[in-house]
Design an enzyme around this catalytic site. Structure first.
Site, mmCIF file in Angstrom:
data_model
loop_
_atom_site.group_PDB
_atom_site.id
_atom_site.type_symbol
_atom_site.label_atom_id
_atom_site.label_comp_id
_atom_site.label_asym_id
_atom_site.label_seq_id
_atom_site.Cartn_x
_atom_site.Cartn_y
_atom_site.Cartn_z
ATOM 1 N N HIS A 209 -1.390 7.793 3.525
ATOM 2 C CA HIS A 209 -0.160 7.044 3.244
ATOM 3 C C HIS A 209 0.917 7.866 2.549
ATOM 4 O O HIS A 209 2.002 7.360 2.283
ATOM 5 C CB HIS A 209 -0.469 5.784 2.430
ATOM 6 C CG HIS A 209 -0.841 6.062 1.003
ATOM 7 N ND1 HIS A 209 -2.053 6.562 0.637
ATOM 8 C CD2 HIS A 209 -0.137 5.911 -0.150
ATOM 9 C CE1 HIS A 209 -2.100 6.705 -0.674
ATOM 10 N NE2 HIS A 209 -0.947 6.324 -1.181
HETATM 11 N N1 UDP Z 1 -8.690 1.278 -1.706
HETATM 12 C C1 UDP Z 1 -9.225 0.079 -1.265
HETATM 13 N N2 UDP Z 1 -9.063 -0.257 0.065
HETATM 14 C C2 UDP Z 1 -8.446 0.563 0.954
HETATM 15 C C3 UDP Z 1 -7.937 1.788 0.490
HETATM 16 C C4 UDP Z 1 -8.059 2.113 -0.846
HETATM 17 O O1 UDP Z 1 -9.825 -0.664 -2.031
HETATM 18 O O2 UDP Z 1 -8.356 0.188 2.137
HETATM 19 C C5 UDP Z 1 -8.791 1.593 -3.147
HETATM 20 C C6 UDP Z 1 -9.653 2.779 -3.504
HETATM 21 O O3 UDP Z 1 -10.434 2.444 -4.614
HETATM 22 C C7 UDP Z 1 -8.655 3.855 -3.873
HETATM 23 C C8 UDP Z 1 -7.516 3.039 -4.431
HETATM 24 O O4 UDP Z 1 -7.494 1.872 -3.633
HETATM 25 O O5 UDP Z 1 -9.141 4.752 -4.800
HETATM 26 C C9 UDP Z 1 -6.152 3.691 -4.465
HETATM 27 O O6 UDP Z 1 -5.796 4.057 -3.223
HETATM 28 P P1 UDP Z 1 -4.364 4.595 -2.804
HETATM 29 O O7 UDP Z 1 -4.663 5.567 -1.747
HETATM 30 O O8 UDP Z 1 -3.485 3.453 -2.503
HETATM 31 O O9 UDP Z 1 -3.712 5.244 -4.117
HETATM 32 P P2 UDP Z 1 -3.709 6.703 -4.692
HETATM 33 O O10 UDP Z 1 -5.096 7.051 -5.082
HETATM 34 O O11 UDP Z 1 -3.173 7.600 -3.635
HETATM 35 O O12 UDP Z 1 -2.796 6.604 -5.875
#
Ligand code: UDP
Length: 361
Positions: A209
């Site tokens: 993303h």
């Molecule tokens: N996550 C989830 N479902 C999904 C994708 C991600 O529960 O389909 C959770 C997972 O625990 C991950 C967190 O959301 O660590 C954060 O994900 P995201 O990629 O949005 O944020 P970033 O880590 O890039 O800040």
């Protein structure tokens, strides 16, 4: 102590859940602590917000500022305007922000200008990449934070380098991992598990993303096609972020192995990760979770603000080109998992340490 807790986006919800649990435990033991939960409304999709509140037993927010989407400036400004009103109406002793999203920075600025103490959980991490909005949010937030809670020595040292008072820097561990440990025995297979004949180790999980991977639609399609061909003999489960979905729009894709699914709730997502053969992602949080679960993780970025996931954990930074991913993945297939460990204090108790320290302030 009266704390206002701010959360705005999916990763924030996962981080505040164990902090709230620790506050409630202290409160029930008669400690002088209370909190008010402010949802800024930065993420408002059911799949990215409500589901997490339900699954992680996070209390209903006291208020939702409902800022929704917008450009960086529009969203940040909207959060600031609304949060200022919130603090005027509901004064507090301390504003607690987590992570690195726009809500983190916007609410820290508002609080500080109202002479309210700011506490930042997951402070001090740095990618060094100023093209990432998150990096700007981290730097600005930490420049006005009073109490810093960090996930690593590296993060603590970054803060010292920036001139933060060492007395206010507390290396406590990782609240994201608190949530993981607190929920491991609740994770469960998603409904499509049998439909795609998924079994432990016979599929890969993909999430993308970040603007650097998804904003240019033709490169995104090339990347997906490349990954589809590379992982020949396995299904690739791709819970598609609304941001990525909007960019792909109605493009016809000819993919054999990639299965598009909705963004998953936490309990299904962690089940998918825990049982996967490997993960390909551009998420920071996922590189921490795969490290603890000992699942190979290939991060489609040129840098990381979480270097311990690579030096200690299972993460490998592969950059953003499919050629490099192919090389790294081939090597992994030939040589197997790399040796890995779990970073210091990623033991599920970070939130308890945070609340204990705050109560002494
Ligand atoms: N996550 C989830 N479902 C999904 C994708 C991600 O529960 O389909 C959770 C997972 O625990 C991950 C967190 O959301 O660590 C954060 O994900 P995201 O990629 O949005 O944020 P970033 O880590 O890039 O800040």
């Amino acid at each position: 102590m009266n704390i206002t807790i701010v959360a705005g986006a999916r990763p924030n919800f996962i981080k505040i859940a164990p902090i709230i649990r620790a506050i409630e435990k202290n409160k029930s033991e008669g400690k002088n602590v209370s909190y008010r939960l402010v949802h800024t409304g930065q993420h408002y999709d059911k799949n990215l917000s409500d589901t997490f509140f339900e699954e992680l037993n996070i209390p209903k927010p006291d208020i939702n500022l409902e800022v929704k989407s917008g450009s960086q400036a529009v969203q940040t400004a909207a959060i600031m305007v609304a949060f200022e009103q919130e603090l005027i109406q509901n004064p507090c002793d301390l504003v607690l922000v987590v992570g690195d999203v726009n809500s983190t920075m916007a609410c820290a600025i508002v609080a500080k200008k109202m002479n309210i103490k700011v506490c930042h959980v997951e402070a001090g991490i740095r990618s060094g990449d100023m093209t990432m909005p998150e990096e700007i949010n981290r730097i600005v937030t930490d420049s006005i934070t009073d109490y810093f809670f960090t996930t690593s020595d590296t993060a603590s040292n970054n803060l010292k380098m920036y001139g933060a008072n060492p007395e206010n820097i507390h290396f406590v561990g990782n609240v994201m991992i608190d949530t993981l440990y607190q929920n491991l025995d609740r994770i469960s297979a998603p409904n499509f598990w049998d439909d795609y004949q998924l079994e432990q180790n016979n599929y890969v999980v993909l999430t993308l993303h970040r603007p650097s991977n998804v904003d240019e639609v033709t490169s995104l399609i090339d990347l997906l096609q490349g990954i589809d061909e590379m992982v020949k003999d396995k299904k690739i489960i791709f819970p598609i972020h609304p941001r990525t979905k909007a960019i792909l729009g109605d493009y016809e894709l000819n993919l054999k192995n990639i299965v598009f699914v909705e963004p998953q709730g936490y309990l299904h997502f962690m089940f998918l990760i825990k049982n996967s053969f490997a993960v390909i992602t551009d998420s920071g949080g996922i590189s921490e979770e795969t490290t603890v679960l000992k699942i190979p993780c290939f991060t489609m970025r040129n840098n990381t603000e979480r270097p311990e996931t690579q030096s200690i954990g299972t993460n490998t930074l592969v950059g953003t080109s499919i050629e490099n991913l192919r090389k790294v993945y081939r090597n992994f297939i030939q040589t197997g998992k790399k040796e890995s460990g779990i970073p210091e204090l990623w033991d599920g108790k970070a939130s308890e340490r945070i609340v204990e320290i705050l109560l002494k302030k």
